[in-house]
Scaffold this motif. Structure first.
Motif, PDB file in Angstrom:
ATOM      1  N   GLU A  87      52.385   7.324   8.484  1.00 48.93           N
ATOM      2  CA  GLU A  87      53.486   8.013   7.787  1.00 48.93           C
ATOM      3  C   GLU A  87      52.994   9.263   7.058  1.00 48.93           C
ATOM      4  N   ALA A  88      51.766   9.208   6.548  1.00 46.35           N
ATOM      5  CA  ALA A  88      51.221  10.385   5.858  1.00 46.35           C
ATOM      6  C   ALA A  88      51.096  11.554   6.827  1.00 46.35           C
ATOM      7  N   LYS A  89      50.631  11.289   8.023  1.00 44.90           N
ATOM      8  CA  LYS A  89      50.506  12.347   9.039  1.00 44.90           C
ATOM      9  C   LYS A  89      51.883  12.824   9.483  1.00 44.90           C
ATOM     10  N   LEU A  90      52.763  11.898   9.763  1.00 48.90           N
ATOM     11  CA  LEU A  90      54.103  12.264  10.210  1.00 48.90           C
ATOM     12  C   LEU A  90      54.849  13.033   9.116  1.00 48.90           C
ATOM     13  N   GLY A  91      54.721  12.584   7.886  1.00 49.08           N
ATOM     14  CA  GLY A  91      55.398  13.254   6.781  1.00 49.08           C
ATOM     15  C   GLY A  91      54.962  14.701   6.624  1.00 49.08           C
ATOM     16  N   LEU A  92      53.669  14.955   6.748  1.00 50.98           N
ATOM     17  CA  LEU A  92      53.175  16.324   6.657  1.00 50.98           C
ATOM     18  C   LEU A  92      53.738  17.166   7.801  1.00 50.98           C
ATOM     19  N   ALA A  93      53.688  16.629   9.002  1.00 50.27           N
ATOM     20  CA  ALA A  93      54.186  17.375  10.165  1.00 50.27           C
ATOM     21  C   ALA A  93      55.677  17.663  10.045  1.00 50.27           C
ATOM     22  N   LEU A  94      56.449  16.676   9.628  1.00 51.37           N
ATOM     23  CA  LEU A  94      57.895  16.871   9.511  1.00 51.37           C
ATOM     24  C   LEU A  94      58.226  17.892   8.427  1.00 51.37           C
ATOM     25  N   LEU A 125      41.979  10.627   9.011  1.00 49.78           N
ATOM     26  CA  LEU A 125      43.041   9.649   9.275  1.00 49.78           C
ATOM     27  C   LEU A 125      42.563   8.614  10.282  1.00 49.78           C
ATOM     28  N   ARG A 126      41.899   9.085  11.329  1.00 49.65           N
ATOM     29  CA  ARG A 126      41.369   8.172  12.341  1.00 49.65           C
ATOM     30  C   ARG A 126      40.405   7.174  11.701  1.00 49.65           C
ATOM     31  N   GLY A 127      39.526   7.661  10.833  1.00 45.00           N
ATOM     32  CA  GLY A 127      38.590   6.777  10.146  1.00 45.00           C
ATOM     33  C   GLY A 127      39.288   5.740   9.281  1.00 45.00           C
ATOM     34  N   LEU A 128      40.329   6.162   8.586  1.00 45.21           N
ATOM     35  CA  LEU A 128      41.098   5.213   7.769  1.00 45.21           C
ATOM     36  C   LEU A 128      41.738   4.136   8.642  1.00 45.21           C
ATOM     37  N   LEU A 129      42.329   4.568   9.757  1.00 46.07           N
ATOM     38  CA  LEU A 129      42.957   3.606  10.670  1.00 46.07           C
ATOM     39  C   LEU A 129      41.928   2.645  11.239  1.00 46.07           C
ATOM     40  N   VAL A 130      40.796   3.163  11.657  1.00 43.98           N
ATOM     41  CA  VAL A 130      39.739   2.302  12.205  1.00 43.98           C
ATOM     42  C   VAL A 130      39.328   1.269  11.166  1.00 43.98           C
ATOM     43  N   GLY A 131      39.177   1.686   9.926  1.00 46.84           N
ATOM     44  CA  GLY A 131      38.793   0.747   8.870  1.00 46.84           C
ATOM     45  C   GLY A 131      39.815  -0.349   8.664  1.00 46.84           C
ATOM     46  N   VAL A 132      41.082   0.024   8.610  1.00 52.25           N
ATOM     47  CA  VAL A 132      42.142  -0.973   8.425  1.00 52.25           C
ATOM     48  C   VAL A 132      42.172  -1.922   9.623  1.00 52.25           C
ATOM     49  N   LEU A 133      42.102  -1.368  10.812  1.00 50.28           N
ATOM     50  CA  LEU A 133      42.199  -2.187  12.025  1.00 50.28           C
ATOM     51  C   LEU A 133      40.998  -3.106  12.185  1.00 50.28           C
ATOM     52  N   ARG A 134      39.810  -2.592  11.947  1.00 47.41           N
ATOM     53  CA  ARG A 134      38.616  -3.456  12.019  1.00 47.41           C
ATOM     54  C   ARG A 134      38.698  -4.579  10.993  1.00 47.41           C
ATOM     55  N   GLY A 135      39.149  -4.221   9.791  1.00 50.00           N
ATOM     56  CA  GLY A 135      39.269  -5.220   8.731  1.00 50.00           C
ATOM     57  C   GLY A 135      40.283  -6.298   9.048  1.00 50.00           C
ATOM     58  N   SER A 136      41.186  -6.000   9.965  1.00 49.32           N
ATOM     59  CA  SER A 136      42.185  -7.000  10.332  1.00 49.32           C
ATOM     60  C   SER A 136      41.820  -7.709  11.632  1.00 49.32           C
ATOM     61  N   GLY A 137      40.595  -7.485  12.112  1.00 50.92           N
ATOM     62  CA  GLY A 137      40.116  -8.215  13.277  1.00 50.92           C
ATOM     63  C   GLY A 137      40.405  -7.575  14.626  1.00 50.92           C
ATOM     64  N   ILE A 147      45.477   5.675  19.678  1.00 51.94           N
ATOM     65  CA  ILE A 147      46.842   5.426  20.159  1.00 51.94           C
ATOM     66  C   ILE A 147      47.846   5.667  19.029  1.00 51.94           C
ATOM     67  N   GLY A 148      47.525   5.183  17.841  1.00 56.01           N
ATOM     68  CA  GLY A 148      48.409   5.387  16.698  1.00 56.01           C
ATOM     69  C   GLY A 148      48.607   6.860  16.388  1.00 56.01           C
ATOM     70  N   LEU A 149      47.545   7.635  16.417  1.00 57.54           N
ATOM     71  CA  LEU A 149      47.664   9.073  16.153  1.00 57.54           C
ATOM     72  C   LEU A 149      48.458   9.768  17.256  1.00 57.54           C
ATOM     73  N   ALA A 150      48.283   9.331  18.491  1.00 59.64           N
ATOM     74  CA  ALA A 150      49.061   9.902  19.600  1.00 59.64           C
ATOM     75  C   ALA A 150      50.539   9.547  19.460  1.00 59.64           C
ATOM     76  N   LEU A 151      50.810   8.344  18.986  1.00 60.95           N
ATOM     77  CA  LEU A 151      52.202   7.953  18.738  1.00 60.95           C
ATOM     78  C   LEU A 151      52.863   8.893  17.745  1.00 60.95           C
ATOM     79  N   VAL A 152      52.160   9.207  16.681  1.00 64.96           N
ATOM     80  CA  VAL A 152      52.719  10.100  15.670  1.00 64.96           C
ATOM     81  C   VAL A 152      52.978  11.477  16.267  1.00 64.96           C
ATOM     82  N   ALA A 153      52.033  11.977  17.030  1.00 69.35           N
ATOM     83  CA  ALA A 153      52.217  13.298  17.656  1.00 69.35           C
ATOM     84  C   ALA A 153      53.467  13.300  18.532  1.00 69.35           C
ATOM     85  N   GLY A 154      53.703  12.213  19.247  1.00 69.33           N
ATOM     86  CA  GLY A 154      54.889  12.119  20.085  1.00 69.33           C
ATOM     87  C   GLY A 154      56.177  12.003  19.294  1.00 69.33           C
TER      88      GLY A 154
END
Length: 180
Positions: A87-94, A125-137, A147-154
């Motif tokens: 949302e932080a990335k999307l919010g800035l872009a919007l 942002l990618r690093g933050l996502l990787v950290g959250v995702l790794r921490g969740s297994g 993929i998440g960053l590409a989703l936002v771009a789309g």
């Protein structure tokens, strides 16, 4: 520091001029007129138009990064934290695309003046996502972050992007076996 407050005013004036004229057509005279000072006074706060736009890009991206960091570090479930970072990335872009076609220039990773700012923003942002995702297994956290960053771009050009982002983040996490 009194100069810092004036620098913020310069950046606000630069943003207004950017929205009207774009990077190329904006001059230091335009920024000075918007701020109500002389052109020579601007040089006390920024080294020139290029410096002003780079500082502006840094400020806008830093605010969005602050929101992303807060989302990633929160106590919410991982799926919500992933959505918050995206949302932080999307919010800035919007915001930048919505304010003016010219302000969207600040999102251009190929831009000479602030491309590095955009690239570093996306990398963090990618690093933050990787950290959250790794921490969740999530085993393939790097791919999932990409993929998440590409989703936002789309979603940036889609109708109702905020609503769709929530659904996209849910689908991403579900596809990963659930972000725990």
């Amino acid at each position: 520091m009194p100069g810092a407050d004036r620098t913020e005013e310069v950046l606000d004036a630069a943003y207004s001029c950017l929205a009207r004229y774009g990077v190329r057509r904006t001059t230091m005279d335009d920024i000075a007129a918007e701020m109500g000072v002389s052109r020579s006074a601007l040089y006390q706060y920024v080294g020139g138009k290029d410096a002003a736009f780079r500082l502006l890009a840094e400020r806008l991206h830093a605010h969005a990064l602050g929101r992303a960091r807060a989302a990633a570090a929160g106590e919410a479930p991982a799926a919500d934290r992933v959505r918050g970072v995206l949302e932080a990335k999307l919010g800035l872009a919007l915001r930048l695309r919505g304010d003016s076609p010219h302000t969207a220039e600040l999102l251009d990773a190929e831009a000479r003046l602030f491309g590095e700012v955009c690239t570093a923003f996306t990398a963090e942002l990618r690093g933050l996502l990787v950290g959250v995702l790794r921490g969740s297994g999530v085993a393939e956290a790097e791919d999932a972050a990409d993929i998440g960053l590409a989703l936002v771009a789309g979603l940036e050009g889609a109708g109702e992007p905020e609503r769709l982002l929530a659904r996209a983040a849910e689908a991403l996490c579900a596809g990963l076996g659930g972000c725990r």
